[in-house]
Motif scaffolding. Structure first.
Motif, PDB file in Angstrom:
ATOM      1  N   GLN A  27      -5.270   9.232 -10.636  1.00 37.81           N
ATOM      2  CA  GLN A  27      -4.822  10.236 -11.602  1.00 37.81           C
ATOM      3  C   GLN A  27      -4.593   9.613 -12.975  1.00 37.81           C
ATOM      4  OE1 GLN A  27      -1.375  11.570  -9.441  1.00 37.81           O
ATOM      5  NE2 GLN A  27      -2.408  13.454  -8.704  1.00 37.81           N
ATOM      6  N   ALA A  28      -4.052   8.414 -12.998  1.00 43.92           N
ATOM      7  CA  ALA A  28      -3.821   7.734 -14.270  1.00 43.92           C
ATOM      8  C   ALA A  28      -5.145   7.426 -14.956  1.00 43.92           C
ATOM      9  CB  ALA A  28      -3.018   6.450 -14.040  1.00 43.92           C
ATOM     10  N   PHE A  29      -6.113   6.965 -14.188  1.00 40.52           N
ATOM     11  CA  PHE A  29      -7.423   6.669 -14.790  1.00 40.52           C
ATOM     12  C   PHE A  29      -8.079   7.936 -15.313  1.00 40.52           C
ATOM     13  CE2 PHE A  29     -12.025   6.191 -14.621  1.00 40.52           C
ATOM     14  CZ  PHE A  29     -12.192   5.028 -15.360  1.00 40.52           C
ATOM     15  N   GLN A  30      -8.008   9.021 -14.544  1.00 42.89           N
ATOM     16  CA  GLN A  30      -8.606  10.287 -14.972  1.00 42.89           C
ATOM     17  C   GLN A  30      -7.965  10.791 -16.265  1.00 42.89           C
ATOM     18  OE1 GLN A  30     -11.335  11.643 -13.781  1.00 42.89           O
ATOM     19  NE2 GLN A  30     -11.465   9.997 -12.238  1.00 42.89           N
ATOM     20  N   LEU A  31      -6.663  10.576 -16.413  1.00 49.16           N
ATOM     21  CA  LEU A  31      -5.984  10.981 -17.643  1.00 49.16           C
ATOM     22  C   LEU A  31      -6.507  10.174 -18.822  1.00 49.16           C
ATOM     23  CD1 LEU A  31      -3.870  12.515 -19.216  1.00 49.16           C
ATOM     24  CD2 LEU A  31      -2.150  10.861 -18.421  1.00 49.16           C
ATOM     25  N   LEU A  32      -6.649   8.868 -18.655  1.00 50.01           N
ATOM     26  CA  LEU A  32      -7.206   8.040 -19.724  1.00 50.01           C
ATOM     27  C   LEU A  32      -8.633   8.461 -20.066  1.00 50.01           C
ATOM     28  CD1 LEU A  32      -5.973   4.523 -18.534  1.00 50.01           C
ATOM     29  CD2 LEU A  32      -5.168   5.755 -20.556  1.00 50.01           C
ATOM     30  N   ALA A  33      -9.411   8.759 -19.035  1.00 52.87           N
ATOM     31  CA  ALA A  33     -10.811   9.152 -19.248  1.00 52.87           C
ATOM     32  C   ALA A  33     -10.891  10.471 -19.989  1.00 52.87           C
ATOM     33  CB  ALA A  33     -11.530   9.232 -17.905  1.00 52.87           C
ATOM     34  N   ARG A  34      -9.998  11.412 -19.683  1.00 51.97           N
ATOM     35  CA  ARG A  34     -10.021  12.720 -20.349  1.00 51.97           C
ATOM     36  C   ARG A  34      -9.664  12.584 -21.826  1.00 51.97           C
ATOM     37  NH1 ARG A  34      -6.870  15.145 -17.215  1.00 51.97           N
ATOM     38  NH2 ARG A  34      -4.950  15.297 -18.439  1.00 51.97           N
ATOM     39  N   VAL A  35      -8.659  11.758 -22.111  1.00 53.74           N
ATOM     40  CA  VAL A  35      -8.289  11.523 -23.513  1.00 53.74           C
ATOM     41  C   VAL A  35      -9.437  10.849 -24.255  1.00 53.74           C
ATOM     42  CG1 VAL A  35      -6.730  10.265 -25.041  1.00 53.74           C
ATOM     43  CG2 VAL A  35      -5.834  11.422 -23.011  1.00 53.74           C
ATOM     44  N   SER A  36     -10.103   9.918 -23.585  1.00 56.63           N
ATOM     45  CA  SER A  36     -11.242   9.228 -24.191  1.00 56.63           C
ATOM     46  C   SER A  36     -12.332  10.224 -24.564  1.00 56.63           C
ATOM     47  CB  SER A  36     -11.782   8.182 -23.217  1.00 56.63           C
ATOM     48  OG  SER A  36     -13.007   7.653 -23.669  1.00 56.63           O
ATOM     49  N   MET A  37     -12.637  11.148 -23.647  1.00 56.35           N
ATOM     50  CA  MET A  37     -13.704  12.117 -23.897  1.00 56.35           C
ATOM     51  C   MET A  37     -13.303  13.099 -24.985  1.00 56.35           C
ATOM     52  SD  MET A  37     -15.532  14.681 -21.168  1.00 56.35           S
ATOM     53  CE  MET A  37     -13.987  15.551 -20.888  1.00 56.35           C
ATOM     54  N   GLU A  38     -12.077  13.600 -24.917  1.00 59.74           N
ATOM     55  CA  GLU A  38     -11.644  14.611 -25.872  1.00 59.74           C
ATOM     56  C   GLU A  38     -11.513  14.054 -27.284  1.00 59.74           C
ATOM     57  OE1 GLU A  38      -8.014  15.943 -24.166  1.00 59.74           O
ATOM     58  OE2 GLU A  38      -8.985  17.256 -22.681  1.00 59.74           O
ATOM     59  N   SER A  39     -11.147  12.792 -27.410  1.00 64.25           N
ATOM     60  CA  SER A  39     -10.962  12.190 -28.741  1.00 64.25           C
ATOM     61  C   SER A  39     -12.183  11.403 -29.201  1.00 64.25           C
ATOM     62  CB  SER A  39      -9.739  11.268 -28.723  1.00 64.25           C
ATOM     63  OG  SER A  39      -9.934  10.193 -27.803  1.00 64.25           O
ATOM     64  N   ASN A  40     -13.228  11.390 -28.356  1.00 65.10           N
ATOM     65  CA  ASN A  40     -14.441  10.640 -28.682  1.00 65.10           C
ATOM     66  C   ASN A  40     -14.114   9.189 -29.018  1.00 65.10           C
ATOM     67  OD1 ASN A  40     -17.228  10.332 -29.010  1.00 65.10           O
ATOM     68  ND2 ASN A  40     -17.135  10.774 -31.205  1.00 65.10           N
ATOM     69  N   ARG A  53      -4.468   1.244 -27.223  1.00 62.89           N
ATOM     70  CA  ARG A  53      -3.524   1.950 -28.110  1.00 62.89           C
ATOM     71  C   ARG A  53      -2.291   2.389 -27.336  1.00 62.89           C
ATOM     72  NH1 ARG A  53      -6.559   6.365 -30.175  1.00 62.89           N
ATOM     73  NH2 ARG A  53      -5.963   7.500 -28.281  1.00 62.89           N
ATOM     74  N   PHE A  54      -2.502   2.888 -26.118  1.00 61.74           N
ATOM     75  CA  PHE A  54      -1.373   3.362 -25.317  1.00 61.74           C
ATOM     76  C   PHE A  54      -0.438   2.208 -24.953  1.00 61.74           C
ATOM     77  CE2 PHE A  54       0.362   4.372 -21.030  1.00 61.74           C
ATOM     78  CZ  PHE A  54       1.237   5.370 -21.436  1.00 61.74           C
ATOM     79  N   VAL A  55      -1.015   1.083 -24.585  1.00 62.57           N
ATOM     80  CA  VAL A  55      -0.199  -0.083 -24.243  1.00 62.57           C
ATOM     81  C   VAL A  55       0.599  -0.546 -25.458  1.00 62.57           C
ATOM     82  CG1 VAL A  55      -0.288  -2.523 -23.577  1.00 62.57           C
ATOM     83  CG2 VAL A  55      -1.696  -0.845 -22.362  1.00 62.57           C
ATOM     84  N   LEU A  56      -0.019  -0.492 -26.626  1.00 60.63           N
ATOM     85  CA  LEU A  56       0.618  -0.994 -27.844  1.00 60.63           C
ATOM     86  C   LEU A  56       1.657  -0.020 -28.401  1.00 60.63           C
ATOM     87  CD1 LEU A  56       0.678  -3.225 -30.020  1.00 60.63           C
ATOM     88  CD2 LEU A  56      -1.107  -1.936 -31.234  1.00 60.63           C
ATOM     89  N   THR A  57       1.332   1.290 -28.380  1.00 58.54           N
ATOM     90  CA  THR A  57       2.184   2.274 -29.069  1.00 58.54           C
ATOM     91  C   THR A  57       2.899   3.234 -28.124  1.00 58.54           C
ATOM     92  OG1 THR A  57       0.423   3.947 -29.297  1.00 58.54           O
ATOM     93  CG2 THR A  57       0.571   2.221 -31.001  1.00 58.54           C
ATOM     94  N   GLY A  58       2.422   3.323 -26.904  1.00 62.43           N
ATOM     95  CA  GLY A  58       3.001   4.301 -25.982  1.00 62.43           C
ATOM     96  C   GLY A  58       2.443   5.686 -26.182  1.00 62.43           C
ATOM     97  N   GLN A  59       1.447   5.830 -27.045  1.00 67.33           N
ATOM     98  CA  GLN A  59       0.863   7.146 -27.329  1.00 67.33           C
ATOM     99  C   GLN A  59      -0.574   7.190 -26.804  1.00 67.33           C
ATOM    100  OE1 GLN A  59       1.193   7.411 -31.595  1.00 67.33           O
ATOM    101  NE2 GLN A  59       3.253   8.302 -31.483  1.00 67.33           N
ATOM    102  N   LEU A  60      -0.888   8.255 -26.084  1.00 70.33           N
ATOM    103  CA  LEU A  60      -2.240   8.430 -25.573  1.00 70.33           C
ATOM    104  C   LEU A  60      -3.199   8.878 -26.659  1.00 70.33           C
ATOM    105  CD1 LEU A  60      -1.839  10.063 -22.050  1.00 70.33           C
ATOM    106  CD2 LEU A  60      -2.923   7.879 -22.594  1.00 70.33           C
ATOM    107  N   ARG A  61      -2.675   9.742 -27.540  1.00 68.47           N
ATOM    108  CA  ARG A  61      -3.530  10.282 -28.615  1.00 68.47           C
ATOM    109  C   ARG A  61      -3.002   9.828 -29.959  1.00 68.47           C
ATOM    110  NH1 ARG A  61      -3.355  14.021 -24.585  1.00 68.47           N
ATOM    111  NH2 ARG A  61      -5.339  14.983 -23.966  1.00 68.47           N
ATOM    112  N   PRO A  62      -3.928   9.616 -30.921  1.00 70.72           N
ATOM    113  CA  PRO A  62      -3.451   9.222 -32.268  1.00 70.72           C
ATOM    114  C   PRO A  62      -2.686  10.359 -32.910  1.00 70.72           C
ATOM    115  CG  PRO A  62      -5.796   9.731 -32.301  1.00 70.72           C
ATOM    116  CD  PRO A  62      -5.403   9.763 -30.851  1.00 70.72           C
ATOM    117  N   ASP A  63      -1.807  10.025 -33.829  1.00 71.42           N
ATOM    118  CA  ASP A  63      -1.027  11.046 -34.527  1.00 71.42           C
ATOM    119  C   ASP A  63      -1.935  11.938 -35.365  1.00 71.42           C
ATOM    120  OD1 ASP A  63       1.268  10.068 -33.421  1.00 71.42           O
ATOM    121  OD2 ASP A  63       1.646   8.667 -35.092  1.00 71.42           O
TER     122      ASP A  63
END
Length: 239
Positions: A207-220, A229-239
């Protein structure tokens, strides 16, 4: 004809220079440039020389001692045929005695003659692991068909294949090692991001991998960049 002993004395310094080439001081390009410069130094006919290497079946000129050699190599690549390609693919030396009357490759012969090349000799680099190609000598005069010149080119190619193939394999291995290191670093970032998501949101690893993959696809955005970015900032998506 020059006696063989005299030839040996004349070309031995060139062969010694090849033997002294160091991986630490040279790249593949500089090794091949040395080979082509030595060819023009010891061969008659005011030649220029080049080395063609087939990578994934596609030819490229990796070194040349003059612009004429590059032009004539690239002419053959565009035509899809010619003496350098014949030598590189068949493993047999290929001689064009007179470019003005060459029946096998008339288009190449006519263009080579127009550019001031009288004869050619392409000698295959002996097959050694991943290296396949040819050394090409383009003479402005017409001497390459004689036995002495063929012998010199043959010997030079035999001496050259060692440092050429070793450097090729060395650089290939180094490049693969860099890619592997990068892949391991990217995998580590993804695994770390998955672990944080699993802990924070009580997700399974999938489930964690699928979440990362979905954010990757949606944000290109590349998956590894999303994870980093998530490891560094704690944010999945950029501001």
């Amino acid at each position: 004809m020059t006696p063989p002993d005299d030839d040996a004395l004349a070309v031995q310094p060139a062969f010694d220079e090849l033997a002294r080439l160091s991986f630490a001081e040279h790249s593949l390009e500089s090794v091949l440039r040395t080979v082509t410069e030595l060819a023009t130094r010891i061969l008659p006919g005011r030649p220029v020389a080049s080395v063609t290497i087939l990578g994934d079946g596609r030819p490229s000129t990796v070194a040349a001692s003059g612009e004429l050699a590059v032009e004539l190599d690239e002419l053959q690549y565009r035509l899809g045929t010619g003496p350098c390609l014949d030598a590189a693919t068949t493993g047999r030396p290929t001689v064009v005695t007179d470019t003005r009357s060459e029946p096998r490759w008339p288009a190449f012969g006519a263009e080579a003659a127009a550019r001031g090349c009288g004869s050619t000799l392409s000698y295959p680099l002996p097959v050694q692991e991943l290296v396949s190609g040819s050394m090409n000598v383009y003479a402005r005069d017409f001497p390459v068909a004689d036995d002495r010149t063929r012998s010199l080119v043959s010997r030079l190619a035999a001496y050259a294949v060692g440092p050429v193939s070793n450097m090729y394999l060395y650089e290939t291995a180094a490049e693969r090692a860099e890619h592997l290191q990068a892949a391991l670093e990217h995998r580590a970032a993804i695994d770390q991001a998955k672990g944080i998501l699993m802990e924070r949101h009580k997700l399974t690893a999938d489930q964690a991998f699928q979440l990362l993959a979905r954010v990757s696809m949606e944000s290109n955005t590349k998956l590894r960049d999303v994870a980093a970015r998530f490891v560094l900032t704690g944010q999945l998506r950029p501001d």
